[in-house]
Design an enzyme around this catalytic site. Structure first.
Site, short mmCIF file in Angstrom:
data_model
loop_
_atom_site.label_atom_id
_atom_site.label_comp_id
_atom_site.label_asym_id
_atom_site.label_seq_id
_atom_site.Cartn_x
_atom_site.Cartn_y
_atom_site.Cartn_z
N GLU A 166 -8.23 0.18 4.55
CA GLU A 166 -6.80 0.10 4.22
C GLU A 166 -6.40 0.92 3.00
OE1 GLU A 166 -5.59 -3.99 4.01
OE2 GLU A 166 -5.98 -4.34 6.12
N GLU A 351 -9.74 -6.31 11.62
CA GLU A 351 -9.26 -7.55 11.00
C GLU A 351 -8.05 -8.06 11.77
OE1 GLU A 351 -8.32 -7.45 6.79
OE2 GLU A 351 -10.07 -6.18 6.40
C1 BGC Z 1 -7.56 -7.07 3.66
C2 BGC Z 1 -8.33 -8.32 3.36
C3 BGC Z 1 -7.35 -9.46 3.08
C4 BGC Z 1 -6.52 -9.66 4.34
C5 BGC Z 1 -5.53 -10.80 4.25
C6 BGC Z 1 -6.35 -7.26 4.52
O1 BGC Z 1 -5.32 -6.48 4.01
O2 BGC Z 1 -8.40 -6.06 4.15
O3 BGC Z 1 -9.20 -8.09 2.31
O4 BGC Z 1 -7.95 -10.62 2.66
O5 BGC Z 1 -5.80 -8.50 4.61
O6 BGC Z 1 -4.56 -10.54 3.29
#
Ligand code: BGC
Length: 457
Positions: A166, A351
């Protein structure tokens, strides 16, 4: 409704070093900007929370991998702490730091869980920040040096590497809004950091082509922007917001161009990238990781500096504890859009997940995190829809395996499918972990059942 997930689809869960490991200075590690940020006497993190202990994964790694195995995970996405490997950011390698990640990947491979390391998930060595950090053009070489150390050490055991996690968050949170380390607030710096992030990514891919034998890619957060109306002003504002958050990083890396709207967004802070910088950023990658959490609806605003665009809260829609609208259709749209714009690159959801206030568990019962179960089932179904429409999505990683340090929000927001008791550090899988195990076992077909079950309860 979910489409069929292809055979070999990879199901896993994700974490990041500073959020889970704890013991940030152990065994000769150098200080990172996140250690500095959380210990800053000005209390950059309101709660005062730090990553000193976090989930204590650094000391509990072996039993954590055993837990992953019990949950049925096929892959584990984690990040490597640069300052454990190179305490000064460049130069001397700290063997004890390398040993930790070697033990982790060996244990994962022995358990039949694919290691998916990311080289940079926001914890820059503080020694490099002292030399300008992401504002110093030399960082492309520093990152290349660190990447080479990791590839040389572990490419035999690791088949798929990601360079950055990111870049937008690094530049926006760290250099424009100051809410994340290193806590700067300058639009000029944001533009410079963005460019250096993508130059560093490109350099790490080049190094991989010299040393590696498997796959290398990069991970972008994509938040699709929807216009609040069809007015020319709202459409233009939406394009600016999309250019800034989504295309700013993916365009240089995958197309070798910068979105034209960025000139307007950055104003006098914008400097066109040289052909050399674009060429460095645009290295052929083997896959792209996409992090999807939510969408945003955008309208034009005369006062919202610097983008003159602002989000419109969707009243009546479900929101997570981090105030993100729950909108699974946009997961499908993101994946379709990505293929249309950037071509047929293998994609992984690196994610996806949600923070909700989990109900307390009664003795012996699983924590009934029904909102999270529903969120995961609906978003996995939305990935299935994209696959059914022909997008080459090859895996899905839940954020997160554990409740952990949610950066500036501290430990208050819980994203885990496994509950962590921060007093005892005991891990307890939630109902969502059980659901996810069934989804994995059935290669995604249990998703449809999960949505119905939840609707009926
Ligand atoms: C990040 C994580 C974060 C998650 C939730 C993402 O932007 O890679 O490290 O905990 O979002 O906010």
């Amino acid at each position: 409704m979910s489409g069929a997930f292809p055979e070999g689809f990879l199901w896993g869960a994700a974490t990041a070093a500073y959020q889970v490991e704890g013991s940030p200075l152990a065994d000769g590690a150098g200080t990172s900007i996140w250690h500095r940020f959380t210990h800053d006497p000005r209390l950059m993190i309101a709660s005062g929370d730090t990553g000193d202990v976090a989930c204590d994964h650094y000391n509990r790694m072996e039993s954590d991998v055993d837990l992953m195995k019990r949950l049925g995970l096929q892959a584990y996405r984690f990040s490597i702490s640069w300052s454990r490997i190179l305490p000064g950011g460049t130069g001397r390698v700290n063997q004890a730091g390398l040993d930790f990640y070697r033990r982790l990947v060996d244990r994962l491979n022995d358990a039949g869980i694919m290691p998916l390391p990311t080289l940079y998930h926001w914890d820059l060595p503080a020694a490099l920040d002292d030399r300008g950090g992401w504002l110093n053009r030399d960082i492309a070489e520093w990152f290349g040096e660190y990447a080479a150390v990791m590839y040389r050490a572990l490419d035999g055991e690791v088949r798929r590497w990601a360079t950055l996690n990111e870049p937008w968050v690094v530049a926006d949170g760290g250099y424009l809004n100051g809410v994340l380390a290193p806590g700067h607030r300058s639009i000029f710096e944001c533009a410079i950091a963005s460019r250096n992030l993508m130059r560093a990514h490109g350099r790490a891919v080049q190094v991989y082509r010299e040393l590696g034998r498997h796959e290398v890619g990069v991970v972008f957060n994509i938040e699709p922007k929807y216009p609040a109306s069809d007015s020319a002003e709202d459409l233009a504002a939406t394009a600016r917001a999309d250019a800034y958050m989504n295309r700013q990083y993916a365009d240089p890396a995958l197309l070798g161009t910068c979105p034209p709207e960025l000139r307007e967004v950055y104003g006098e802070a914008w400097e066109d990238w040289s052909q050399d910088d674009l060429a460095l950023a645009c290295q052929p990658v083997d896959f792209v990781g996409i992090n999807y959490y939510t969408r945003s609806v955008v309208r034009a605003s005369d006062t919202a500096w610097p983008f003159y665009a602002e989000p419109v809260v969707q009243e009546g829609a479900q929101h997570t504890e981090t105030d993100w609208e729950v909108f699974p259709e946009a997961m499908t749209r993101t994946l379709l859009w990505f293929r249309e714009r950037y071509g047929d690159i293998p994609l992984y959801i690196m994610e996806n997940g949600a923070a909700f206030a989990d109900p307390a568990s009664s003795a012996g019962a699983l924590i009934a995190d029904d909102h999270r179960c529903r969120y995961l089932a609906d978003h996995i179904a939305a990935v299935g829809d994209a696959i059914a429409a022909g997008v080459d999505v090859r895996g899905y990683m839940v954020w997160s395996l554990f409740d952990n340090l949610e950066w500036a929000l501290g430990y208050a927001k819980r994203f885990g499918i496994v509950h962590v008791d921060y007093e005892t550090l005991e891990r307890t899988p939630k109902k969502s972990a059980d659901l996810y195990r069934r989804i994995i076992e059935s290669n995604g077909t249990a998703v449809a059942g999960a949505a119905t079950e939840d609707a009926a309860s």
